[in-house]
Design a protein around this motif. Structure first.
Motif, PDB file in Angstrom:
ATOM      1  N   LEU A 145      10.523  -5.564 -21.379  1.00 20.62           N
ATOM      2  CA  LEU A 145      10.410  -4.136 -21.080  1.00 20.62           C
ATOM      3  C   LEU A 145       9.664  -3.381 -22.184  1.00 20.62           C
ATOM      4  O   LEU A 145       8.707  -2.661 -21.888  1.00 20.62           O
ATOM      5  CB  LEU A 145      11.775  -3.509 -20.808  1.00 20.62           C
ATOM      6  CG  LEU A 145      11.743  -2.013 -20.477  1.00 20.62           C
ATOM      7  CD1 LEU A 145      10.890  -1.746 -19.236  1.00 20.62           C
ATOM      8  CD2 LEU A 145      13.151  -1.481 -20.302  1.00 20.62           C
ATOM      9  N   PRO A 146      10.057  -3.522 -23.470  1.00 18.10           N
ATOM     10  CA  PRO A 146       9.283  -2.813 -24.501  1.00 18.10           C
ATOM     11  C   PRO A 146       7.816  -3.262 -24.538  1.00 18.10           C
ATOM     12  O   PRO A 146       6.920  -2.444 -24.736  1.00 18.10           O
ATOM     13  CB  PRO A 146       9.989  -3.147 -25.812  1.00 18.10           C
ATOM     14  CG  PRO A 146      11.297  -3.724 -25.461  1.00 18.10           C
ATOM     15  CD  PRO A 146      11.230  -4.179 -24.037  1.00 18.10           C
ATOM     16  N   THR A 191       6.070  -4.404 -21.992  1.00 14.04           N
ATOM     17  CA  THR A 191       5.421  -3.831 -20.811  1.00 14.04           C
ATOM     18  C   THR A 191       5.118  -2.357 -21.014  1.00 14.04           C
ATOM     19  O   THR A 191       4.022  -1.891 -20.675  1.00 14.04           O
ATOM     20  CB  THR A 191       6.299  -4.044 -19.563  1.00 14.04           C
ATOM     21  OG1 THR A 191       6.510  -5.451 -19.394  1.00 14.04           O
ATOM     22  CG2 THR A 191       5.649  -3.468 -18.317  1.00 14.04           C
ATOM     23  N   LEU A 192       6.071  -1.612 -21.567  1.00 11.03           N
ATOM     24  CA  LEU A 192       5.833  -0.185 -21.841  1.00 11.03           C
ATOM     25  C   LEU A 192       4.689  -0.004 -22.841  1.00 11.03           C
ATOM     26  O   LEU A 192       3.834   0.871 -22.662  1.00 11.03           O
ATOM     27  CB  LEU A 192       7.107   0.486 -22.346  1.00 11.03           C
ATOM     28  CG  LEU A 192       8.241   0.590 -21.318  1.00 11.03           C
ATOM     29  CD1 LEU A 192       9.509   1.148 -21.977  1.00 11.03           C
ATOM     30  CD2 LEU A 192       7.820   1.435 -20.126  1.00 11.03           C
ATOM     31  N   LEU A 193       4.683  -0.823 -23.880  1.00  8.65           N
ATOM     32  CA  LEU A 193       3.588  -0.777 -24.853  1.00  8.65           C
ATOM     33  C   LEU A 193       2.259  -1.050 -24.166  1.00  8.65           C
ATOM     34  O   LEU A 193       1.269  -0.333 -24.374  1.00  8.65           O
ATOM     35  CB  LEU A 193       3.826  -1.801 -25.974  1.00  8.65           C
ATOM     36  CG  LEU A 193       2.659  -2.015 -26.944  1.00  8.65           C
ATOM     37  CD1 LEU A 193       2.368  -0.739 -27.725  1.00  8.65           C
ATOM     38  CD2 LEU A 193       2.971  -3.175 -27.882  1.00  8.65           C
ATOM     39  N   TYR A 194       2.217  -2.068 -23.319  1.00  8.33           N
ATOM     40  CA  TYR A 194       0.973  -2.416 -22.650  1.00  8.33           C
ATOM     41  C   TYR A 194       0.567  -1.381 -21.604  1.00  8.33           C
ATOM     42  O   TYR A 194      -0.624  -1.200 -21.351  1.00  8.33           O
ATOM     43  CB  TYR A 194       1.048  -3.828 -22.064  1.00  8.33           C
ATOM     44  CG  TYR A 194       0.374  -4.816 -22.982  1.00  8.33           C
ATOM     45  CD1 TYR A 194       0.877  -5.066 -24.250  1.00  8.33           C
ATOM     46  CD2 TYR A 194      -0.791  -5.465 -22.616  1.00  8.33           C
ATOM     47  CE1 TYR A 194       0.241  -5.946 -25.115  1.00  8.33           C
ATOM     48  CE2 TYR A 194      -1.422  -6.346 -23.467  1.00  8.33           C
ATOM     49  CZ  TYR A 194      -0.909  -6.579 -24.715  1.00  8.33           C
ATOM     50  OH  TYR A 194      -1.545  -7.437 -25.565  1.00  8.33           O
ATOM     51  N   LEU A 195       1.524  -0.692 -21.001  1.00  8.19           N
ATOM     52  CA  LEU A 195       1.170   0.390 -20.082  1.00  8.19           C
ATOM     53  C   LEU A 195       0.498   1.531 -20.837  1.00  8.19           C
ATOM     54  O   LEU A 195      -0.501   2.098 -20.369  1.00  8.19           O
ATOM     55  CB  LEU A 195       2.397   0.883 -19.322  1.00  8.19           C
ATOM     56  CG  LEU A 195       2.913  -0.047 -18.236  1.00  8.19           C
ATOM     57  CD1 LEU A 195       4.227   0.477 -17.666  1.00  8.19           C
ATOM     58  CD2 LEU A 195       1.878  -0.230 -17.136  1.00  8.19           C
ATOM     59  N   VAL A 196       1.030   1.861 -22.006  1.00  7.45           N
ATOM     60  CA  VAL A 196       0.392   2.878 -22.846  1.00  7.45           C
ATOM     61  C   VAL A 196      -0.999   2.396 -23.251  1.00  7.45           C
ATOM     62  O   VAL A 196      -1.982   3.142 -23.168  1.00  7.45           O
ATOM     63  CB  VAL A 196       1.263   3.199 -24.087  1.00  7.45           C
ATOM     64  CG1 VAL A 196       0.499   4.046 -25.097  1.00  7.45           C
ATOM     65  CG2 VAL A 196       2.547   3.898 -23.660  1.00  7.45           C
ATOM     66  N   ASN A 224      -1.719  -2.165 -29.723  1.00  6.85           N
ATOM     67  CA  ASN A 224      -0.825  -3.285 -29.433  1.00  6.85           C
ATOM     68  C   ASN A 224      -0.254  -3.908 -30.703  1.00  6.85           C
ATOM     69  O   ASN A 224       0.935  -4.230 -30.756  1.00  6.85           O
ATOM     70  CB  ASN A 224      -1.551  -4.355 -28.614  1.00  6.85           C
ATOM     71  CG  ASN A 224      -1.777  -3.926 -27.198  1.00  6.85           C
ATOM     72  OD1 ASN A 224      -1.073  -3.076 -26.673  1.00  6.85           O
ATOM     73  ND2 ASN A 224      -2.774  -4.491 -26.571  1.00  6.85           N
ATOM     74  N   VAL A 263       8.282  -3.879 -30.641  1.00  5.31           N
ATOM     75  CA  VAL A 263       8.660  -4.959 -29.723  1.00  5.31           C
ATOM     76  C   VAL A 263       9.289  -6.138 -30.457  1.00  5.31           C
ATOM     77  O   VAL A 263      10.337  -6.636 -30.069  1.00  5.31           O
ATOM     78  CB  VAL A 263       7.450  -5.432 -28.884  1.00  5.31           C
ATOM     79  CG1 VAL A 263       7.837  -6.595 -27.988  1.00  5.31           C
ATOM     80  CG2 VAL A 263       6.889  -4.283 -28.056  1.00  5.31           C
TER      81      VAL A 263
END
Length: 142
Positions: free
Chosen positions: A79-80, A82-87, A121, A129
């Protein structure tokens, strides 16, 4: 000189990140230009999103196991990450779109977009992360 082992650990981590990053970026690059070439109906933004996600999959597996040597359940890091990669995806696509709007070549847009998301990232993975592993590296350096 007493900080030499800690320094080496950080350099080794950075070198591992570069190796993984090159692999993820190569995936991103190949997928992006394959889509642009073989499926011209896709917009560059859609192609960039797909290629970015392909690179992100490579990145999670390799950064978790090889770069940051994360412990614990991967499911708690998904989840963290994925959130990082969405940003990062938003940053990546915004930079790609903005550079293309300036009529720059697609390669220049891809390069600048990828560079922007790479920096975000690394910072996010190192300090958010996979932070627990960073503490372990610091503890082993003393």
């Amino acid at each position: 000189m007493s900080d030499l082992p800690g320094h080496r650990a950080h350099v080794a981590e950075l070198l591992r990140f570069v190796v993984v990053g090159v692999s993820a970026v190569a995936t991103d690059f190949c997928v992006y230009f394959a889509i642009i070439h073989f499926s011209p109906a896709f917009s560059p933004s859609i192609a960039k999103a797909i290629s970015f996600i392909a690179g992100a999959c490579i990145s999670f597996v390799a950064n978790r196991g090889f770069v940051f040597r994360a412990e614990g359940r991967a499911s708690k890091q998904v989840l963290p990450f994925t959130l990082l990669y969405l940003v990062s995806l938003g940053l990546n696509n915004a930079v790609n779109y903005g550079v293309l709007a300036l009529l720059a070549p697609k390669f220049v847009a891809w390069f600048l977009a990828t560079g922007t998301s790479t920096v975000s990232n690394f910072i996010g993975m190192k300090f958010i992360v996979f932070k627990k592993n960073e503490n372990a590296i610091q503890g082993s350096a003393t």
